[in-house]
Design a protein around this motif. Sequence first.
Motif, PDB file in Angstrom:
ATOM      1  N   VAL A  44       0.866  -1.184   0.000  1.00 45.61           N
ATOM      2  CA  VAL A  44       0.000   0.000   0.000  1.00 45.61           C
ATOM      3  C   VAL A  44       0.897   1.228   0.000  1.00 45.61           C
ATOM      4  CG1 VAL A  44      -1.745   1.309   1.255  1.00 45.61           C
ATOM      5  CG2 VAL A  44      -1.770  -1.185   1.354  1.00 45.61           C
ATOM      6  N   VAL A  45       0.610   2.156  -0.904  1.00 43.54           N
ATOM      7  CA  VAL A  45       1.366   3.403  -0.930  1.00 43.54           C
ATOM      8  C   VAL A  45       0.417   4.530  -0.557  1.00 43.54           C
ATOM      9  CG1 VAL A  45       2.868   4.880  -2.313  1.00 43.54           C
ATOM     10  CG2 VAL A  45       2.735   2.426  -2.813  1.00 43.54           C
ATOM     11  N   ASP A  46       0.676   5.167   0.584  1.00 41.83           N
ATOM     12  CA  ASP A  46      -0.184   6.258   1.031  1.00 41.83           C
ATOM     13  C   ASP A  46       0.343   7.572   0.463  1.00 41.83           C
ATOM     14  OD1 ASP A  46      -1.751   8.105   2.236  1.00 41.83           O
ATOM     15  OD2 ASP A  46      -1.297   7.524   4.299  1.00 41.83           O
ATOM     16  N   LEU A  47      -0.347   8.081  -0.547  1.00 36.51           N
ATOM     17  CA  LEU A  47       0.121   9.293  -1.219  1.00 36.51           C
ATOM     18  C   LEU A  47      -0.525  10.562  -0.669  1.00 36.51           C
ATOM     19  CD1 LEU A  47       0.133   7.925  -4.875  1.00 36.51           C
ATOM     20  CD2 LEU A  47       2.125   8.539  -3.498  1.00 36.51           C
ATOM     21  N   ASP A  48      -1.229  10.421   0.446  1.00 36.76           N
ATOM     22  CA  ASP A  48      -1.940  11.581   0.993  1.00 36.76           C
ATOM     23  C   ASP A  48      -1.154  12.193   2.149  1.00 36.76           C
ATOM     24  OD1 ASP A  48      -3.761  13.402   2.042  1.00 36.76           O
ATOM     25  OD2 ASP A  48      -5.476  12.109   1.598  1.00 36.76           O
ATOM     26  N   PRO A  49      -0.878  13.510   2.079  1.00 33.83           N
ATOM     27  CA  PRO A  49      -0.194  14.172   3.201  1.00 33.83           C
ATOM     28  C   PRO A  49      -0.951  14.028   4.525  1.00 33.83           C
ATOM     29  CG  PRO A  49      -0.205  15.594   1.266  1.00 33.83           C
ATOM     30  CD  PRO A  49      -1.074  14.411   0.932  1.00 33.83           C
ATOM     31  N   GLN A  50      -2.233  13.640   4.471  1.00 37.74           N
ATOM     32  CA  GLN A  50      -2.984  13.428   5.718  1.00 37.74           C
ATOM     33  C   GLN A  50      -2.652  12.101   6.397  1.00 37.74           C
ATOM     34  OE1 GLN A  50      -7.132  14.073   5.784  1.00 37.74           O
ATOM     35  NE2 GLN A  50      -7.033  15.953   4.582  1.00 37.74           N
ATOM     36  N   VAL A  91       0.907  -7.792   3.953  1.00 36.68           N
ATOM     37  CA  VAL A  91       0.749  -6.379   3.566  1.00 36.68           C
ATOM     38  C   VAL A  91       1.900  -5.516   4.101  1.00 36.68           C
ATOM     39  CG1 VAL A  91      -0.730  -4.331   3.654  1.00 36.68           C
ATOM     40  CG2 VAL A  91      -1.776  -6.606   3.594  1.00 36.68           C
ATOM     41  N   ASP A  92       2.603  -4.859   3.190  1.00 38.91           N
ATOM     42  CA  ASP A  92       3.612  -3.858   3.549  1.00 38.91           C
ATOM     43  C   ASP A  92       3.070  -2.478   3.158  1.00 38.91           C
ATOM     44  OD1 ASP A  92       5.172  -6.026   4.181  1.00 38.91           O
ATOM     45  OD2 ASP A  92       6.501  -5.851   2.441  1.00 38.91           O
ATOM     46  N   VAL A  93       3.650  -1.431   3.751  1.00 36.30           N
ATOM     47  CA  VAL A  93       3.150  -0.084   3.469  1.00 36.30           C
ATOM     48  C   VAL A  93       4.306   0.887   3.262  1.00 36.30           C
ATOM     49  CG1 VAL A  93       1.799   1.856   4.355  1.00 36.30           C
ATOM     50  CG2 VAL A  93       1.086  -0.450   4.911  1.00 36.30           C
ATOM     51  N   LEU A  94       4.088   1.830   2.357  1.00 37.47           N
ATOM     52  CA  LEU A  94       4.924   3.023   2.315  1.00 37.47           C
ATOM     53  C   LEU A  94       4.062   4.134   2.896  1.00 37.47           C
ATOM     54  CD1 LEU A  94       6.750   2.807  -1.109  1.00 37.47           C
ATOM     55  CD2 LEU A  94       7.819   3.340   1.091  1.00 37.47           C
ATOM     56  N   PRO A  95       4.307   4.503   4.162  1.00 35.28           N
ATOM     57  CA  PRO A  95       3.433   5.482   4.805  1.00 35.28           C
ATOM     58  C   PRO A  95       3.471   6.864   4.124  1.00 35.28           C
ATOM     59  CG  PRO A  95       4.761   4.334   6.443  1.00 35.28           C
ATOM     60  CD  PRO A  95       5.329   3.993   5.096  1.00 35.28           C
ATOM     61  N   GLY A  96       2.348   7.570   4.249  1.00 34.88           N
ATOM     62  CA  GLY A  96       2.268   8.940   3.752  1.00 34.88           C
ATOM     63  C   GLY A  96       2.314   9.905   4.919  1.00 34.88           C
ATOM     64  N   GLY A  97       2.075  11.177   4.612  1.00 34.37           N
ATOM     65  CA  GLY A  97       2.087  12.192   5.664  1.00 34.37           C
ATOM     66  C   GLY A  97       2.645  13.490   5.148  1.00 34.37           C
ATOM     67  N   PHE A 135       0.143  -7.085  -5.743  1.00 34.10           N
ATOM     68  CA  PHE A 135      -0.661  -5.874  -5.911  1.00 34.10           C
ATOM     69  C   PHE A 135       0.044  -4.670  -5.297  1.00 34.10           C
ATOM     70  CE2 PHE A 135      -3.966  -8.973  -6.501  1.00 34.10           C
ATOM     71  CZ  PHE A 135      -4.836  -8.366  -7.395  1.00 34.10           C
ATOM     72  N   VAL A 136      -0.025  -3.545  -6.000  1.00 29.62           N
ATOM     73  CA  VAL A 136       0.416  -2.277  -5.423  1.00 29.62           C
ATOM     74  C   VAL A 136      -0.796  -1.351  -5.441  1.00 29.62           C
ATOM     75  CG1 VAL A 136       2.004  -0.334  -5.624  1.00 29.62           C
ATOM     76  CG2 VAL A 136       2.768  -2.620  -6.283  1.00 29.62           C
ATOM     77  N   LEU A 137      -1.241  -0.931  -4.272  1.00 29.96           N
ATOM     78  CA  LEU A 137      -2.440  -0.088  -4.182  1.00 29.96           C
ATOM     79  C   LEU A 137      -2.042   1.328  -3.803  1.00 29.96           C
ATOM     80  CD1 LEU A 137      -4.854  -2.479  -2.205  1.00 29.96           C
ATOM     81  CD2 LEU A 137      -4.514  -2.298  -4.676  1.00 29.96           C
ATOM     82  N   LEU A 138      -2.472   2.289  -4.612  1.00 30.10           N
ATOM     83  CA  LEU A 138      -2.117   3.685  -4.365  1.00 30.10           C
ATOM     84  C   LEU A 138      -3.322   4.426  -3.800  1.00 30.10           C
ATOM     85  CD1 LEU A 138      -0.367   4.458  -7.808  1.00 30.10           C
ATOM     86  CD2 LEU A 138       0.639   3.394  -5.762  1.00 30.10           C
ATOM     87  N   ASP A 139      -3.208   4.870  -2.558  1.00 36.20           N
ATOM     88  CA  ASP A 139      -4.265   5.686  -1.963  1.00 36.20           C
ATOM     89  C   ASP A 139      -3.973   7.144  -2.309  1.00 36.20           C
ATOM     90  OD1 ASP A 139      -6.438   6.556  -0.487  1.00 36.20           O
ATOM     91  OD2 ASP A 139      -5.285   6.702   1.376  1.00 36.20           O
ATOM     92  N   CYS A 140      -4.836   7.731  -3.140  1.00 32.97           N
ATOM     93  CA  CYS A 140      -4.557   9.075  -3.664  1.00 32.97           C
ATOM     94  C   CYS A 140      -5.202  10.163  -2.805  1.00 32.97           C
ATOM     95  CB  CYS A 140      -5.086   9.188  -5.091  1.00 32.97           C
ATOM     96  SG  CYS A 140      -4.257   8.054  -6.216  1.00 32.97           S
ATOM     97  N   PRO A 141      -4.552  11.336  -2.764  1.00 36.03           N
ATOM     98  CA  PRO A 141      -5.179  12.469  -2.087  1.00 36.03           C
ATOM     99  C   PRO A 141      -6.262  13.053  -2.993  1.00 36.03           C
ATOM    100  CG  PRO A 141      -3.112  13.151  -3.066  1.00 36.03           C
ATOM    101  CD  PRO A 141      -3.258  11.690  -3.361  1.00 36.03           C
ATOM    102  N   PRO A 142      -7.178  13.869  -2.446  1.00 38.97           N
ATOM    103  CA  PRO A 142      -8.202  14.460  -3.304  1.00 38.97           C
ATOM    104  C   PRO A 142      -7.645  15.594  -4.168  1.00 38.97           C
ATOM    105  CG  PRO A 142      -8.544  15.090  -1.001  1.00 38.97           C
ATOM    106  CD  PRO A 142      -7.391  14.128  -1.023  1.00 38.97           C
ATOM    107  N   GLY A 143      -6.749  16.383  -3.592  1.00 37.71           N
ATOM    108  CA  GLY A 143      -6.179  17.520  -4.340  1.00 37.71           C
ATOM    109  C   GLY A 143      -4.777  17.172  -4.791  1.00 37.71           C
ATOM    110  N   GLU A 144      -3.810  18.055  -4.504  1.00 39.01           N
ATOM    111  CA  GLU A 144      -2.397  17.781  -4.786  1.00 39.01           C
ATOM    112  C   GLU A 144      -2.169  17.288  -6.214  1.00 39.01           C
ATOM    113  OE1 GLU A 144      -0.285  18.318  -2.307  1.00 39.01           O
ATOM    114  OE2 GLU A 144      -1.558  18.244  -0.530  1.00 39.01           O
ATOM    115  N   PRO A 145      -2.380  18.167  -7.207  1.00 43.22           N
ATOM    116  CA  PRO A 145      -2.266  17.714  -8.604  1.00 43.22           C
ATOM    117  C   PRO A 145      -0.955  16.996  -8.929  1.00 43.22           C
ATOM    118  CG  PRO A 145      -2.948  20.019  -8.490  1.00 43.22           C
ATOM    119  CD  PRO A 145      -2.757  19.573  -7.086  1.00 43.22           C
TER     120      PRO A 145
END
Length: 310
Positions: A44-50, A91-97, A135-145
């Motif tokens: 899981v790749v967390d691409l959201d600064p939140q 499940v491994d993760v690349l944390p976001g923030g 599988f690589v799952l990308l959790d996208c932010p709503p904004g951040e073009p």
Amino acid sequence: MSAVDRSRLVRCIAITNGKGGVGKTTTTTHLAGLLGLAGMRVLVVDLDPQGNVGEDLGYNAAGLSDDGRALARAMMDDEPPTVLEGVRENVDVLPGGERLDELVAVLDARRRKGDTEAPLALARVLAATPEPYDFVLLDCPPGEPQIQELAMAAARWVVIPYKSDESSRKGLNRVATRIQAAWALNPDLELLGVFLYGTSKGATQIRARARAAIQAVLGENAPLLNTVIRHLEAPAVDIRDRGQLAHELERDVETGPAWYERLRSGVPGPRGPATTAGSLAGDFRDLAQELFALLVAREEEAEAEEATAR
Ligand SMILES: Nc1ncnc2c1ncn2[C@@H]1O[C@H](COP(=O)(O)OP(=O)(O)O)[C@@H](O)[C@H]1O
Ligand SMILES: [Mg+2]
């Protein structure tokens, strides 16, 4: 720069919608947990600064998040990423923030210098993970073009949770535009499916309206899934508060003391998880199965097309 080796990205799925609060993160974490339980290796790749992925999976509260530092570093320095291992079974993760905000500034600077391949930074990093994933799952932010662009340049497939309201429709427009824009660097990117999130199951009218809106933006053949994730606020709150997924809460409901045992004990004690956890868990199991079947069918189609082209 050399082209990206996409062999590790054939099942890279971006979960996105140009709108916040539509279920992107909850979908990502549940698909990851369920695919992992089914024996697939998932990143899981967390691409959201939140950094909400870490709330659902509980590693924020455990103090294990690096706020996106490793992910941002890997992209800025073009290095293999250091992942947070074993967050769940397989499940491994690349944390976001908030560290991802620095990355945005770096990408902007690269682009100003005329680097047209700057959006491929994530694809390169994911092509070079220490080990391959199913599988690589990308959790996208709503904004951040800029971050959206990174996701669209890395993914093979796009999955969109959709809430039946006006702003969700606008969010859909944004995704459609981004998919098209990504084709210059990532011509294989395709929409896998759109599904209704947070509506009631039998709402035929809502479904008909959503279908019309989705087709108007994404075309006649836009795949609207049969699965609907119901609006179930109590388990959704539990997931984020407790860092446990719906199917984990469901298990706790089943194995924990029954309501009458709690009542008889006379001690108020901590509240158990919401009893509707099982309903939400069931919806996500349906979603995982439907998406997986669709994915396999689409892959077979693509293979057949390639064979005839050869
Ligand atoms: N099925 C559901 N029913 C009700 N609320 C939900 C459901 N799933 C998630 N939520 C809540 O809705 C909010 C947004 O969900 P989230 O997955 O973070 O969306 P996004 O990533 O699109 O912003 C969160 O507060 C979450 O707890
Ligand atoms: Mg989110």
